[in-house]
Motif scaffolding. Sequence first.
Motif, PDB file in Angstrom:
ATOM      1  N   TRP A 143       0.878  -1.136  -0.024  1.00  0.00           N
ATOM      2  CA  TRP A 143      -0.176   0.114   0.002  1.00  0.00           C
ATOM      3  C   TRP A 143       0.911   1.349   0.063  1.00  0.00           C
ATOM      4  CZ3 TRP A 143      -0.233  -3.637   3.774  1.00  0.00           C
ATOM      5  CH2 TRP A 143       0.315  -3.477   5.119  1.00  0.00           C
ATOM      6  N   GLU A 144       2.098   1.261   0.511  1.00  0.00           N
ATOM      7  CA  GLU A 144       3.032   2.299   0.650  1.00  0.00           C
ATOM      8  C   GLU A 144       3.566   2.656  -0.876  1.00  0.00           C
ATOM      9  OE1 GLU A 144       6.006   1.538   3.130  1.00  0.00           O
ATOM     10  OE2 GLU A 144       4.986   2.580   5.016  1.00  0.00           O
ATOM     11  N   ARG A 147       0.613   4.201  -2.699  1.00  0.00           N
ATOM     12  CA  ARG A 147       0.428   5.627  -2.289  1.00  0.00           C
ATOM     13  C   ARG A 147       1.386   6.417  -2.966  1.00  0.00           C
ATOM     14  NH1 ARG A 147       2.114   6.830   3.473  1.00  0.00           N
ATOM     15  NH2 ARG A 147       4.049   6.345   2.733  1.00  0.00           N
ATOM     16  N   ASP A 148       2.554   6.017  -3.008  1.00  0.00           N
ATOM     17  CA  ASP A 148       3.724   6.849  -3.695  1.00  0.00           C
ATOM     18  C   ASP A 148       3.472   7.105  -5.408  1.00  0.00           C
ATOM     19  OD1 ASP A 148       5.142   7.084  -1.300  1.00  0.00           O
ATOM     20  OD2 ASP A 148       6.572   5.585  -1.834  1.00  0.00           O
ATOM     21  N   HIS A 151       1.036   9.790  -5.628  1.00  0.00           N
ATOM     22  CA  HIS A 151       1.728  10.902  -4.990  1.00  0.00           C
ATOM     23  C   HIS A 151       2.437  11.642  -6.062  1.00  0.00           C
ATOM     24  CE1 HIS A 151       3.268  13.566  -2.133  1.00  0.00           C
ATOM     25  NE2 HIS A 151       4.377  13.241  -2.008  1.00  0.00           N
ATOM     26  N   ASN A 155      -1.582  12.806  -8.235  1.00  0.00           N
ATOM     27  CA  ASN A 155      -3.002  12.227  -7.992  1.00  0.00           C
ATOM     28  C   ASN A 155      -3.994  12.321  -9.213  1.00  0.00           C
ATOM     29  OD1 ASN A 155      -4.532  10.894  -6.324  1.00  0.00           O
ATOM     30  ND2 ASN A 155      -5.648  12.629  -5.516  1.00  0.00           N
ATOM     31  N   CYS A 256      -3.564  -1.235  -6.439  1.00  0.00           N
ATOM     32  CA  CYS A 256      -3.495  -0.209  -7.576  1.00  0.00           C
ATOM     33  C   CYS A 256      -4.637  -0.203  -8.520  1.00  0.00           C
ATOM     34  CB  CYS A 256      -2.188  -0.035  -8.096  1.00  0.00           C
ATOM     35  SG  CYS A 256      -2.080   1.554  -8.981  1.00  0.00           S
ATOM     36  N   LYS A 330      -5.305   9.631   4.121  1.00  0.00           N
ATOM     37  CA  LYS A 330      -5.098   9.679   2.724  1.00  0.00           C
ATOM     38  C   LYS A 330      -4.512  11.035   2.877  1.00  0.00           C
ATOM     39  CE  LYS A 330      -9.723   8.427   0.905  1.00  0.00           C
ATOM     40  NZ  LYS A 330     -10.985   8.941   0.333  1.00  0.00           N
ATOM     41  N   HIS A 332      -2.458  14.294  -0.270  1.00  0.00           N
ATOM     42  CA  HIS A 332      -1.895  14.503  -1.502  1.00  0.00           C
ATOM     43  C   HIS A 332      -1.890  16.116  -1.339  1.00  0.00           C
ATOM     44  CE1 HIS A 332      -1.171  15.323  -5.584  1.00  0.00           C
ATOM     45  NE2 HIS A 332      -2.392  16.085  -5.629  1.00  0.00           N
ATOM     46  N   ARG A 341       5.754  11.123   5.883  1.00  0.00           N
ATOM     47  CA  ARG A 341       5.199   9.725   5.364  1.00  0.00           C
ATOM     48  C   ARG A 341       5.178   8.944   6.396  1.00  0.00           C
ATOM     49  NH1 ARG A 341       7.115   9.003   0.206  1.00  0.00           N
ATOM     50  NH2 ARG A 341       7.648   6.819   0.628  1.00  0.00           N
TER      51      ARG A 341
END
Length: 465
Positions: A143-144, A147-148, A151, A155, A256, A330, A332, A341
């Motif tokens: 999930w990291e 997220r990146d 990011h 987004n 994703c 969440k 962004h 982080r």
Amino acid sequence: MSTQKLYAGAKLRELRTARSLSQKDFAARLGVSLSYLNQMENNHRPVSAGLVLALAREFGYDVTELSAGESARLIADMREALADPVFSDPPLQAELQLVASNAPRLARAFLQLHRAHRQGAEQLASLTDALGAEGTTLAPLPWEEVRDFFHYCDNYIDPVDRAAEHFATALGEGDRLAAMARLLEERHGISTRTRLGAPIRHYDPDTRTLTLAAEAGAATQLFQAAHQLALIAHGDLLEATLDLARFRTETAREICKIGLANYFAGAAQLPYGRFHAAAQETRHDLERLALLFGASIEQVAHRLSTLQRPGAKGVPFFFVRVDQAGTITKRHSATRLQFARFGGACPLWNVHQAFETPGRFLRQLAETPDGVRYFCLSRDVAKPGRTFHAPVRRYAIGLGCEIAHAGALVYADDMDLGNDRAYQPIGISCRICERPDCHQRALPPMDRGIRIDPNARGTLPYALR
């Protein structure tokens, strides 16, 4: 007032190599000397106004892409990573700027390495009995990694966003949920039904039946139906996007894919062109936008932070959601403000106070240690459990922009933007916040030593050197 010089060497090299041009040919197209181009590509000289105009004229390049958005994110992420006590002599800000501007791939590789180190340390501390077990890995958590991905894409995923906007035209502006059910039936042979006690969304591929929870609101039902349609009708587009992301594990890819389907659903519910125009017309009034588009306030706030389409960008917002423990769930930022982080958000930020005033918008004028000022808006949001015994999930959302854009927000109309004393100091993380006198400081900053006096006690149990 001084203007900030623009160094964009990495962007220039990327544009040139994407068009298979030599430095000599690229310089000729732009009307500059070869040596001057070489200096700009290596960030020895800033990009000139004439070159910016030439980029737009010769290549149709959206010059807003030259902004240092990615560099700012990389610098913030590296500063936080370098706050780890393992680094006894962290680089200076100017050195981090050079790395982020000239060697962004190296910066990302460093962040991946630090993430692996951090996870290894956590495993040693809490899972020593599992060390050496089959499957133990120091790869980024799935999930990291996802997220990146979002990011560093700002987004905004252009092909998915445009596909969702095109689909939204078929829904019209009437009863979009009924239109969605009709389109699923006519185009894909999928019947839609609602049922009390059902999961929020369940699709049976054998019977081609989509079941939605009857207790969920119309906005949630529409979102979930659009999510399922993305998986079925636009699977090839999602898979192509995932191929470009090059995730390390299949788990990250699967996470994703869900994220991209959610992105499609949000963009179909709030189509870019119409939503962007409505946001400007209403001056970003979240409640009016929610009513106009049949969406929740959180969906509207999140969508505002994604309006980064080249040539049609909206106000650059940051968006964050935190739980009651202060954990960021969440995040962004299209602004210079970058979130930590690891750990939670600065306790001086008004997003934490939103839990104390349910149903109300809180406003804040804030200034970060780098001197940048922001207009911040926060509010609590609740997600009902749908039955008496089910727990209610509570969060707070924060939305904000740099103060130069505050005039575009209805919420800033009566704020004293020109009063220096109206701005409250906030930070990103204690380890990278230079303020010496913060009464909420939990840890000393990474670049300052501490002095202990057993005979004196101030706000903090130590003094910064």
